[in-house]
Write an enzyme that holds these catalytic residues in place. Structure first.
Site, short mmCIF file in Angstrom:
data_model
loop_
_atom_site.label_atom_id
_atom_site.label_comp_id
_atom_site.label_asym_id
_atom_site.label_seq_id
_atom_site.Cartn_x
_atom_site.Cartn_y
_atom_site.Cartn_z
N ASN A 8 -1.83 2.00 -5.15
CA ASN A 8 -0.65 2.24 -4.30
C ASN A 8 0.16 0.96 -4.31
O ASN A 8 -0.20 -0.02 -3.66
CB ASN A 8 -1.11 2.59 -2.87
CG ASN A 8 0.06 2.69 -1.91
OD1 ASN A 8 1.23 2.68 -2.32
ND2 ASN A 8 -0.24 2.78 -0.62
N TRP A 9 1.25 0.98 -5.06
CA TRP A 9 2.05 -0.24 -5.21
C TRP A 9 2.90 -0.55 -3.98
O TRP A 9 3.50 -1.61 -3.90
CB TRP A 9 2.95 -0.12 -6.44
CG TRP A 9 2.22 -0.29 -7.74
CD1 TRP A 9 0.87 -0.27 -7.94
CD2 TRP A 9 2.81 -0.52 -9.03
NE1 TRP A 9 0.57 -0.46 -9.26
CE2 TRP A 9 1.75 -0.62 -9.96
CE3 TRP A 9 4.12 -0.62 -9.48
CZ2 TRP A 9 1.97 -0.85 -11.33
CZ3 TRP A 9 4.34 -0.84 -10.83
CH2 TRP A 9 3.28 -0.96 -11.74
N LYS A 10 3.02 0.41 -3.07
CA LYS A 10 3.88 0.22 -1.89
C LYS A 10 5.27 -0.20 -2.36
O LYS A 10 5.74 0.29 -3.38
CB LYS A 10 3.23 -0.77 -0.92
CG LYS A 10 1.77 -0.39 -0.61
CD LYS A 10 1.14 -1.18 0.49
CE LYS A 10 -0.29 -0.70 0.70
NZ LYS A 10 -0.97 -1.38 1.80
N HIS A 85 0.02 7.72 4.96
CA HIS A 85 -0.47 6.34 4.92
C HIS A 85 -0.22 5.69 6.29
O HIS A 85 0.78 5.98 6.94
CB HIS A 85 0.25 5.56 3.81
CG HIS A 85 -0.39 4.24 3.55
ND1 HIS A 85 -0.19 3.14 4.36
CD2 HIS A 85 -1.26 3.84 2.59
CE1 HIS A 85 -0.91 2.13 3.89
NE2 HIS A 85 -1.57 2.52 2.83
N GLU A 87 0.89 2.95 7.10
CA GLU A 87 2.17 2.25 7.21
C GLU A 87 3.28 3.25 7.54
O GLU A 87 4.23 2.91 8.26
CB GLU A 87 2.46 1.48 5.91
CG GLU A 87 1.56 0.25 5.80
CD GLU A 87 1.24 -0.20 4.39
OE1 GLU A 87 1.88 0.26 3.43
OE2 GLU A 87 0.30 -1.01 4.25
N GLU A 155 -8.86 4.84 5.14
CA GLU A 155 -8.32 3.47 5.08
C GLU A 155 -8.27 2.91 6.50
O GLU A 155 -7.27 3.14 7.22
CB GLU A 155 -6.91 3.48 4.50
CG GLU A 155 -6.82 4.02 3.10
CD GLU A 155 -5.60 3.44 2.38
OE1 GLU A 155 -5.80 2.80 1.35
OE2 GLU A 155 -4.47 3.62 2.86
N GLY A 161 -4.71 -4.92 3.65
CA GLY A 161 -3.92 -6.13 3.43
C GLY A 161 -4.46 -7.35 4.14
O GLY A 161 -3.78 -8.38 4.20
N SER A 199 -8.44 -3.56 1.30
CA SER A 199 -8.94 -4.82 0.72
C SER A 199 -10.00 -4.61 -0.36
O SER A 199 -10.91 -5.43 -0.50
CB SER A 199 -9.45 -5.76 1.82
OG SER A 199 -8.38 -6.13 2.67
N GLY A 220 -4.31 -1.34 -2.77
CA GLY A 220 -2.97 -1.87 -2.58
C GLY A 220 -2.78 -3.14 -3.40
O GLY A 220 -2.52 -3.09 -4.61
P1 13P Z 1 -4.87 -3.33 0.27
O1 13P Z 1 -5.73 -2.96 -0.89
O2 13P Z 1 -3.77 -4.30 -0.07
O3 13P Z 1 -5.67 -3.73 1.47
O4 13P Z 1 -4.08 -1.99 0.70
C1 13P Z 1 -4.80 -0.82 0.87
C2 13P Z 1 -3.86 0.29 1.01
O5 13P Z 1 -3.12 0.38 1.99
C3 13P Z 1 -3.80 1.29 -0.08
O6 13P Z 1 -3.07 2.41 0.30
#
Ligand code: 13P
Length: 238
Positions: A8-10, A85, A87, A155, A161, A199, A220
């Site tokens: 997931n590149w966000k 998600h 976020e 998640e 993150g 993470s 991420g």
């Molecule tokens: P990280 O791997 O950066 O913690 O993010 C996880 C995430 O939100 C994947 O959707």
């Protein structure tokens, strides 16, 4: 079903990065299924892994400036789309009902929905993690969900993150709880894939991705580096 290794590149990446990344994925090992979910403008650059989006509209079409429909994602060859998600739940006030509507749009357009769930740190510390995750799954799951068209991604918000992944014990316990819930509510619940996200990185991939009821990862930050993404997928036992 193969384990799903999803990036997931966000809000990261570029046209060139997507092309370079896709090129590097051309010869990746095939004991897992690879998926890249870049920002929407770059989805069509992905040719060597499954194609994923990060969100879709609850609507089919109409006066909804800025939105992208599931039908449009299907039109450009999307295989998967992330919905719910944390976020988006936090920054765009998405409710379980909205997440379910988005997932329904995806299913009728033959795109597999990756439905994200997970508790905050406050909820975990209050002993509410199981209740929160159960409620999210029950209320975000479309009635037509099967193991072939829905993937659950657990998640925990506190692990996203932060560099601090959930422990093996946390993941084992939560994924077993989710498996029991899926089995008791869906005919194909025993087979539905459950991803872990939060993470995931090369140093913890092996211990997390080979656990019972962990059918892949949603990654991420570490999915933005080709080498790290490959190491994570290759950590899955073949
Ligand atoms: P990280 O791997 O950066 O913690 O993010 C996880 C995430 O939100 C994947 O959707």
């Amino acid at each position: 079903m193969k384990k799903l290794i999803a990036g997931n590149w966000k809000l990261n990446g570029s046209f060139d990065m997507t092309n370079e990344f896709d090129q590097a994925m051309a010869d990746c090992a095939d004991h897992v299924e690879w998926l890249i979910c870049p920002p929407a403008p770059y989805i069509v650059n992905i040719e060597n892994t499954a194609r994923g989006a990060q969100d879709c509209s609850t609507n089919d079409n109409g006066a909804y400036t800025g939105e992208i429909s599931a039908a449009m994602l299907s039109d450009i060859g999307c295989d998967y789309c992330i919905v719910g998600h944390s976020e988006r739940r936090a920054n765009h006030s998405e409710t379980n009902e909205m997440v379910r509507e988005k997932a329904e749009q995806l299913l009728v357009n033959n795109i597999t929905a990756i439905i994200c769930v997970g508790e905050t740190l406050d909820q975990r510390e209050a002993g509410q993690a199981n209740v929160v995750v159960t409620d999210q799954i029950k209320n975000s799951m479309p009635a037509m969900a099967t193991a072939d068209n829905v993937v659950i991604a657990y998640e925990p918000v506190w692990a996203i993150g932060t560099g601090k992944a959930a422990t093996v014990n946390d993941v084992t316990t939560m994924h077993a709880m989710i498996r029991d819930l899926l089995k008791s509510t869906l005919d194909t619940g025993a087979e539905m894939r459950i991803l872990y996200g939060g993470s995931v990185k090369p140093s913890n991939a092996s211990e997390l991705l080979n656990l019972d009821n962990v059918d892949g990862a949603l990654i991420g930050g570490a999915s933005l580096k080709i080498e790290d993404f490959l190491v994570i997928g290759n950590a899955v036992n073949s």
